[in-house]
Design a protein around this motif. Structure first.
Motif: not given
Ligand code: FRU
Length: 488
Positions: A187-192, A203-223
């Motif tokens: 599956s698609g994933r995002q790497l950290l 490389y630190r590891g898989i940050f997020l996985e199991g989300i569709g085929d390709m989770p493009e264009c991540p934007d990430f913030f704390r709120m």
């Protein structure tokens, strides 16, 4: 042929050809490029007192081709100054294209860019790797010889180096982090990844996985004590009107990061119109968090392309976003109100059948309207109206479904692409009732709708043939209040 002149050549082309653009559908208060094709916002950032926005740019054509980074700046998110081509595919490491990525201020106060570089491998297959570039003045960017800084050697064994893109880079107390979209075997994933200097990464590891085929264009913030991920996902399983997966769904996930892994607790769509993709967001010094997206979608064919207008693509109005009751809300930046003029107000209008507004025509306006319907009632607003053409916004108080619809409004965006574009948006209004409040922004070729204070947004392009500005209401409802301003 040498590729090292590509930036100057592109700039010369833009200067020579910007005047050939047909202005008929050019937006008045949305960011667009001088000519050519644009898609994703890139490197949305705040540097030396100005907002910087870069973007995927193919200046020579009004359809996607080899990508550069265009660049513009703004002081109010509404008026944009074109700053030139920031990145061209002009080195060995990025010889094919410069794809999406991030801009951030580094610890030497430089504006640093990290982007996806495309180049062929020995067999001619295109690699996706990450490169960096630095600027002392926010205008001229220098690419260091160490590029690419993230490549196959950094990746775990089951990763595709042909789908490894769109780095989101941010700073924490212990250094820089990059989240990069990647296709794995299942599956698609995002790497950290982590770095102390933006150049040497581990490389630190898989940050997020199991989300569709390709989770493009991540934007990430704390709120508000939460971590928020926004990503544009190809191949997310359909789920009624929540995730409609025409080509991709732009979703947000709210959760926490635990040991280098993002643990989402909630997931929803960001904008349920057909024309919103690849958003990026920034924290402003005044505490606001502002997001901007590409106001179009893959698989659509814009009339500005097939009518030879020599331009194609714009960004959404930048939106202030915040978390409330676990959801991400959004409303247009407050700076837009400074562009309001010619205010008109209507109150307590009973609509039974049809009601047409008498007003001076402007094609660029903002409408703030509250409708009260009967239980199970239906109401419709018709915008951009001339003759038989109009853009439709429809609300059904029985199902709480809000629809935007351009199918009766001018030029088609349909293509014979795999993903037949939607004629509009459909969404269930969260917490919907018989009363609905809509804030609607109408530009030359777009309608953005913000519902009940910002709990839902729908962005839809439309290209009326006659370019009409008529407004009417249909169905049965009471317009409790309606404010209208031209955007000037
Ligand atoms: C998303 C995207 C990105 C890529 C860029 C190419 O719209 O496909 O994944 O970096 O556009 O222009």
């Amino acid at each position: 042929m040498s590729i090292s002149n590509r930036r100057a050549e592109a700039e010369a082309f833009i200067q020579a050809h910007a005047g050939e653009v047909n202005p008929a559908y050019r937006p008045r208060f949305h960011m667009t490029a001088p000519c050519g094709w644009i898609n994703d916002p890139n490197g949305f950032s705040f540097y030396r007192g100005r907002v910087h926005l870069f973007y995927q740019y193919a200046p020579y054509t009004s359809s996607p081709s080899r990508m550069y980074w265009g660049h513009c700046t703004s002081e109010d998110f509404v008026s944009w100054t074109y700053e030139g081509v920031a990145l061209a595919p002009d080195t060995e490491a990025d010889s094919e294209q410069c794809w999406s990525g991030t801009a951030l201020t580094d610890d030497q106060n430089r504006l640093a860019l990290m982007y996806t570089a495309l180049r062929p491998d020995a067999d001619g297959k295109i690699l996706q790797e990450q490169c960096i570039a630095f600027s002392e003045d926010g205008r001229q960017f220098v690419k260091p010889p160490c590029n690419p800084v993230l490549s196959a050697r950094h990746l775990p064994a089951d990763s595709s180096i042909h789908d490894f893109r769109d780095p989101k880079v941010f700073r924490r107390e212990d250094g820089y982090y990059a989240i990069v979209a990647n296709r794995g075997v299942s599956s698609g994933r995002q790497l950290l990844f982590h770095s102390d200097n933006l150049t040497d990464w581990t490389y630190r590891g898989i940050f997020l996985e199991g989300i569709g085929d390709m989770p493009e264009c991540p934007d990430f913030f704390r709120m508000a004590g939460q971590d928020v991920m926004i990503t544009s996902v190809i191949g997310l399983p359909k789920d009624g009107l929540r995730f409609q997966s025409q080509h991709s769904d732009v979703i947000y996930l709210v959760g926490q990061t635990v040991h280098d892994r993002f643990v989402p607790e909630r997931m929803e769509a960001v904008d349920l119109g057909p024309d919103f993709y690849a958003p990026q967001s920034i924290d402003l010094p005044d505490g606001r968090h502002v997001m901007i997206g590409w106001m179009q979608m893959w698989g659509e064919i814009s009339p500005t392309h097939y009518l030879d207008h020599h331009w194609n693509g714009a960004m959404t109005i930048p939106r202030e976003v915040w978390l409330q009751d676990g959801r991400l809300w959004q409303m247009p930046v407050r700076e837009l109100t400074a562009h309001r003029g010619n205010h008109q107000r209507w109150e307590n209008i009973r609509v039974n059948g049809r009601y047409t507004l008498e007003r001076q025509a402007s094609r660029w306006y903002e409408m703030d309207i509250t409708l009260l319907l009967d239980e199970n009632g239906q109401a419709e607003l018709r915008l951009m109206q001339t003759g038989h053409e109009y853009f439709r916004i429809h609300y059904d108080a029985g199902t709480h479904i809000l629809t935007t619809d351009r199918s009766r409004c001018g030029w088609s965006m349909a293509s014979d692409d795999l993903w037949e574009p939607k004629p509009g948006g459909r969404a269930v209004v969260p917490g919907g009732t018989e009363r609905i409040a809509l804030r609607i922004l109408v530009d030359s070729d777009s309608v953005e709708v913000f519902v009940n204070g910002g709990i839902l947004a729908m962005t839809t392009l439309a290209f009326p043939r006659e370019r009409g500005s008529g407004i009417s209401a249909a169905g049965r409802c009471v317009i409790e209040r309606m404010d209208l301003w031209d955007i000037i």
